[in-house]
Design a protein around this motif. Structure first.
Motif, PDB file in Angstrom:
ATOM      1  N   GLY A 166      35.818  35.145  21.973  1.00 36.21           N
ATOM      2  CA  GLY A 166      35.162  34.793  23.223  1.00 36.21           C
ATOM      3  C   GLY A 166      35.497  35.739  24.358  1.00 36.21           C
ATOM      4  N   THR A 167      35.007  35.390  25.532  1.00 31.90           N
ATOM      5  CA  THR A 167      35.126  36.242  26.713  1.00 31.90           C
ATOM      6  C   THR A 167      36.330  35.833  27.555  1.00 31.90           C
ATOM      7  OG1 THR A 167      32.731  36.538  26.786  1.00 31.90           O
ATOM      8  CG2 THR A 167      33.951  37.065  28.787  1.00 31.90           C
ATOM      9  N   ALA A 168      37.123  36.830  27.920  1.00 30.29           N
ATOM     10  CA  ALA A 168      38.251  36.572  28.821  1.00 30.29           C
ATOM     11  C   ALA A 168      37.844  36.777  30.267  1.00 30.29           C
ATOM     12  CB  ALA A 168      39.427  37.474  28.474  1.00 30.29           C
ATOM     13  N   THR A 169      37.150  37.878  30.558  1.00 32.16           N
ATOM     14  CA  THR A 169      36.772  38.163  31.946  1.00 32.16           C
ATOM     15  C   THR A 169      35.607  39.130  31.971  1.00 32.16           C
ATOM     16  OG1 THR A 169      37.612  38.894  34.113  1.00 32.16           O
ATOM     17  CG2 THR A 169      38.339  40.126  32.198  1.00 32.16           C
ATOM     18  N   ILE A 170      34.841  39.069  33.054  1.00 35.85           N
ATOM     19  CA  ILE A 170      33.753  40.009  33.328  1.00 35.85           C
ATOM     20  C   ILE A 170      34.061  40.663  34.666  1.00 35.85           C
ATOM     21  CG2 ILE A 170      31.277  40.310  33.710  1.00 35.85           C
ATOM     22  CD1 ILE A 170      30.796  37.759  32.126  1.00 35.85           C
ATOM     23  N   GLY A 171      34.007  41.969  34.701  1.00 39.96           N
ATOM     24  CA  GLY A 171      34.264  42.691  35.941  1.00 39.96           C
ATOM     25  C   GLY A 171      33.058  43.509  36.371  1.00 39.96           C
ATOM     26  N   TYR A 172      32.940  43.723  37.677  1.00 43.48           N
ATOM     27  CA  TYR A 172      31.835  44.531  38.191  1.00 43.48           C
ATOM     28  C   TYR A 172      32.269  45.213  39.481  1.00 43.48           C
ATOM     29  CZ  TYR A 172      30.976  41.150  41.918  1.00 43.48           C
ATOM     30  OH  TYR A 172      31.109  40.360  43.026  1.00 43.48           O
ATOM     31  N   ARG A 173      31.562  46.277  39.800  1.00 43.56           N
ATOM     32  CA  ARG A 173      31.718  46.892  41.116  1.00 43.56           C
ATOM     33  C   ARG A 173      30.385  47.497  41.530  1.00 43.56           C
ATOM     34  NH1 ARG A 173      35.410  52.398  40.441  1.00 43.56           N
ATOM     35  NH2 ARG A 173      34.134  53.452  38.885  1.00 43.56           N
ATOM     36  N   LEU A 174      30.188  47.598  42.817  1.00 45.11           N
ATOM     37  CA  LEU A 174      28.959  48.142  43.375  1.00 45.11           C
ATOM     38  C   LEU A 174      29.267  49.473  44.021  1.00 45.11           C
ATOM     39  CD1 LEU A 174      27.607  44.787  44.698  1.00 45.11           C
ATOM     40  CD2 LEU A 174      26.307  46.321  43.209  1.00 45.11           C
ATOM     41  N   ASP A 175      28.503  50.481  43.596  1.00 53.88           N
ATOM     42  CA  ASP A 175      28.695  51.845  44.069  1.00 53.88           C
ATOM     43  C   ASP A 175      30.146  52.269  43.834  1.00 53.88           C
ATOM     44  OD1 ASP A 175      25.982  51.913  44.804  1.00 53.88           O
ATOM     45  OD2 ASP A 175      26.432  50.899  46.687  1.00 53.88           O
ATOM     46  N   ALA A 176      30.819  52.804  44.826  1.00 57.05           N
ATOM     47  CA  ALA A 176      32.192  53.275  44.637  1.00 57.05           C
ATOM     48  C   ALA A 176      33.210  52.259  45.130  1.00 57.05           C
ATOM     49  CB  ALA A 176      32.381  54.609  45.363  1.00 57.05           C
TER      50      ALA A 176
END
Length: 714
Positions: A505-515
């Motif tokens: 299963g999934t532990a974490t989802i990460g994201y970032r926008l631009d820099a």
């Protein structure tokens, strides 16, 4: 060595060499710091070394930088072709190495000149300027300390699956970093590298706690007892090129290699199921993982290779018995599973599968609490029993990728439901069985086993680990909004991320926008910032496996263009402005006519009033609200009037006002005869009528003519 002693050596190190007359060094050196990113620190210390070349050739100029005690800090060599003449060769030394050394200058420069193949020609010693170490670029990250070391027994079977080392990293610059772990055993004066493990992580500023692990099966296979030495090396990757930053050593406890798990296999998820016919086809097994049974234990009497892979529903096993070169009816292969991987035989939950060369010689055993032993569940395999759909096995005799000579080959397909497994599960696994060797050669009455040599009916404690392959974790992104044209969104965008697959299963989802900084994703969110943007995202499963970073580019333009209209000499000019996607087109129409694409000034006729409507559209598809401009007709004669009257009529009215008003202004009374007044009024009326005719005003009926005056007496 003290600075004074190094300085004294300047008198004894030759400034020019005589080993080869092709070139010589010309001391002293020159040095300066370079702040390449204007952050106030020197990224590079440049040492310029002058070379006098007498014979054009390839040369190497090297600089060793030491502190005042003679302790090495850093060294760099610069090589290349030098033509005849005098050359100043810049040698760049990394500022972070000087900062990490932590000692102020001046530093000792030991310059050397070599010809190829690296024959020393000349050398000299010199001193740099009196830099302080904190003038140089600090390390973006460095090790703090090793905080713990621990052996991991996940399944409580008294065998360690991993040897883990916990440590801290002090981070001054948020970035992606890489840690390489070498596990080393010193045997006398020799060092034996047991394992190399690499982990990558995105680290924020501050002190970060990390852990890195070595599989216990690797330690077990080496058959070397501890203590072991752990070397951790830290890298970053500016410009995509790994750069060494720091290292740290740690000595482990005095483990015995037998304390570690004997073996493990990771079955990969496969989209193609092999044909279970006992015939080896390399294409069927090219995506499987394999273990050479001769490698983990030399006590195995003959060589064999076991290959495993799985689908979402079945486990596939190929036993390539390379050392069984005889086709005997007594040959067989046996595989066994500890479904809970807990080293305990659980009623009706543990399975063994036996395959022999005779047609239909397949047996499925399960463990029975009532019998306190293994009992036959079905023989031959019966695919009609619940959880048995697709169970199959076949024995063959032929060639394989591992051996061109004919030998025994076994293939099996086991439903995952039958062994209580799902993708991501870890089950106990061995080539062994109740009263069976793992891979038996009837001609020698002996058998080979995995994870190491075992007698028949081995304890589950001796089973290895088999991890059932799972779909790699994968993140999908959804952008919900009003799509315009050209890939532009013309409304706010709702961003949602979803992860699927992965180990357990999934532990974490990460994201970032631009820099920007990485964020943890929890739920969909709105994004309203206009412009072009890049969304980066990735997920990690519960097994600690990170997905490679993905990215998606998108664009927002939420504002319609604005159009301005102006008139000059009956010419209409339209001008539009748009600050994001740009203006695509301007549209207009006159007096309710068809809409037209504006391409330049539009001339409007002056003989009537006009209504002009106009708007603009940008490249994203945003459409401006329609605007309206009223344009009045042009007066006759080309001269604008006053309240719709012509210029000459206005002058006449002004003259009449003056004629009537001036006498009253000066207090004068006009005494005129009624006939004179009538005559004057008649003249005025006639003149006004004439001008009204001239100006195009509407004519009334002609005035009546008065009868001529009567003569007296007549």
């Amino acid at each position: 060595m003290a600075l004074s002693m190094l300085l004294s050596l300047l008198c004894f190190v030759p400034s020019t060499g005589s080993a080869q007359p092709g070139a010589a060094l010309l001391p002293p050196s020159n040095d300066y710091g370079e702040d390449t990113d204007t952050d106030g620190f020197f990224e590079i210390l440049v040492v310029e070394v002058t070379v006098e070349v007498y014979e054009a050739a390839d040369y190497m100029v090297s600089v060793w930088l030491n502190d005042s005690e003679g302790v090495p800090i850093h060294s760099v060599g610069v090589g290349g072709f030098l033509s005849v003449g005098t050359h100043v060769v810049p040698v760049p030394l990394e500022g972070i190495k000087i900062w990490a050394h932590g000692i102020d200058g001046p530093y000792v420069v030991w310059a050397q000149l070599q010809s190829y193949p690296l024959t020393l020609i000349d050398e000299f010693l010199d001193l740099t300027d009196a830099y302080t170490y904190d003038q140089f670029e600090p390390l973006p990250a460095m090790f703090g300390a090793v905080t713990a070391e621990w052996a991991v027994d996940f399944d409580s079977n008294l065998r360690f699956e991993f040897l883990a080392t916990d440590f801290t990293v002090d981070v001054s610059e948020t970035n992606d970093y890489r840690v390489v772990c070498l596990l080393i055993k010193y045997v006398g004066s020799e060092s034996v590298q047991l394992a190399e493990v690499e982990e990558s992580a995105y680290l924020m500023t501050g002190t970060q706690s990390l852990s890195i692990s070595v599989r216990g099966s690797i330690i077990n296979a080496a058959e070397l007892d501890g203590p072991y030495h752990v070397l951790l090396m830290l890298y970053d990757a500016p410009g995509g090129i790994p750069r060494f930053l720091d290292d740290i050593w740690h000595e482990t406890g005095s483990y015995s290699y037998t304390e570690f798990e004997a073996g493990s296999l990771g079955s990969p998820l496969s989209a193609a199921a092999p044909v279970i016919d006992g015939v080896y086809d390399g294409g069927e097994w090219e995506d499987a993982v394999f273990s050479d049974l001769g490698r983990p234990d030399m006590e195995n009497p003959f060589g064999a290779v076991i290959l495993v892979k799985n689908s979402l529903t079945h486990l596939y096993v190929c036993i390539d018995a390379l050392g069984d070169l005889t086709e005997d009816l007594g040959d067989y292969a046996a595989i066994a599973f500890d479904s809970g991987n807990d080293n305990n035989a659980t009623d009706a939950s543990e399975d063994q599968f036996i395959i022999g060369p005779a047609v239909g010689q397949t047996i499925h055993f399960v463990y029975s609490d009532a019998a306190l032993d293994w009992v036959v569940h079905c023989a031959p395999f019966d695919g009609t029993i619940p959880d048995h759909e697709g169970v199959a096995a076949a024995a063959g005799f032929g060639t394989s990728d591992g051996l061109g000579a004919e030998h025994r080959i076994y293939e099996l397909a086991i439903p995952l439901d039958l062994i209580g497994a799902v993708p991501g599960s870890v089950v106990g696994f061995a080539t062994n069985g109740n009263q069976f060797y793992g891979i038996y050669d009837g001609s020698i009455n002996n058998g080979t086993s995995w994870p190491y040599f075992m007698e028949k009916n081995a304890s589950m404690v001796d089973y290895g680990d088999l991890t059932i392959g799972w779909p790699p974790i994968s993140t999908s992104v959804s952008l919900l909004g009003t799509m315009g044209i050209g890939g532009w969104y013309v409304s706010e965008v709702n961003i949602s991320l979803t992860a699927s697959g992965g180990q357990l299963g999934t532990a974490t989802i990460g994201y970032r926008l631009d820099a920007g900084l990485w964020n943890t994703y929890y739920s969909p969110f709105e994004f309203v910032l206009e412009g072009s943007h890049t969304l980066s995202y990735r997920s990690c499963d519960l097994g600690g496996n990170w997905e490679a970073t993905k990215s998606l580019e998108f664009k927002l333009d939420l504002t319609a263009p604005a159009t301005n209209a102006s008139m000059s000499d009956r010419n209409l000019t339209l001008t539009a402005t748009e600050g994001m996607s740009g203006v695509q087109s301007i549209w207009y129409r006159v007096d309710g006519g068809p809409w037209q694409n504006y391409t330049g000034p539009v001339e409007l006729s002056g003989d009537t009033n006009h209504t002009v409507q106009y708007y603009s559209v940008d490249n994203a598809g945003n459409t401006e609200e329609t605007k309206t401009l009223e344009v009045e007709k042009e007066e006759e004669g080309g001269t604008a009037g006053f309240f719709g009257l012509s210029f000459w009529l206005v002058l006449l009215i002004i003259a009449l006002l003056i004629l009537i008003g001036v006498p009253k202004l000066f207090g004068m009374r006009r005494k005129a005869k009624e006939s004179d007044a009538k005559a004057a009024n008649k003249d005025i009326g006639t003149a006004m009528a004439q001008f009204m005719d001239d100006s195009g005003a509407k004519k009334g009926p002609p005035p009546k003519e008065e009868p001529p005056p009567q003569k007296p007496g007549g």
